[in-house]
Design an enzyme around this catalytic site. Structure first.
Site: not given
Length: 144
Positions: A46, A48, A50-51, A57, A59, A97
């Site tokens: 993953n 990430e 900040a937005s 993800c 996958e 997810c």
């Protein structure tokens, strides 16, 4: 001839990928490993942002790596793990997810497969088919 996926090896690859996650906000590192009929394993972690809505993800990252390098079929198995830094697989079982289920359906349908999904967790995890995670999925097969 099609290679045979090994559950433990694929989960280990997902755990290694999780260690490379960029998760400064959630502190929840996720790794995925995709196994293909030719024996290739492609991993993702993953990433990430900040937005938060722009985060990716594991996958999705792995699937994008496959598709952007010309791969389009033969997905046989996927392993997914997650957890606190340095502890992938030590917590609750992690499943893809909803968005990732859809991304995986795209990749699977391109090769006409219904891959095994191995979800890692301290309770021994979960094994099921992608079609069980996302029944009645919409994908490339619906457009032709």
């Amino acid at each position: 001839m099609s290679a045979t996926p090994d559950r433990e090896s694929l989960i280990a690859a997902a755990r290694e990928a999780a260690a490379l996650a960029y998760a400064p906000y959630s502190k929840f590192q996720v790794g995925a490993a995709l196994f293909f009929a030719d024996g290739a394993v492609v991993t993702g972690a993953n990433v990430e942002n900040a937005s938060y809505g722009l985060s990716l993800c594991a996958e999705t990252v792995a699937s994008a790596k496959v598709l952007s390098s010309g791969g389009q079929g033969g997905l046989l198995a996927v392993a997914v793990t997650g957890g606190a830094p340095g502890k992938p697989g030590a917590g609750a079982t992690v499943t893809p997810c909803g968005r990732c289920r859809q991304v995986l359906i795209e990749l699977a349908q391109l090769g006409g497969t219904d891959p095994l999904i191995w979800c890692d967790g301290k309770d021994g995890g979960l094994e099921l088919r992608l079609s069980e995670l996302l029944p009645h999925a919409f994908g490339p097969a619906n457009l032709g």
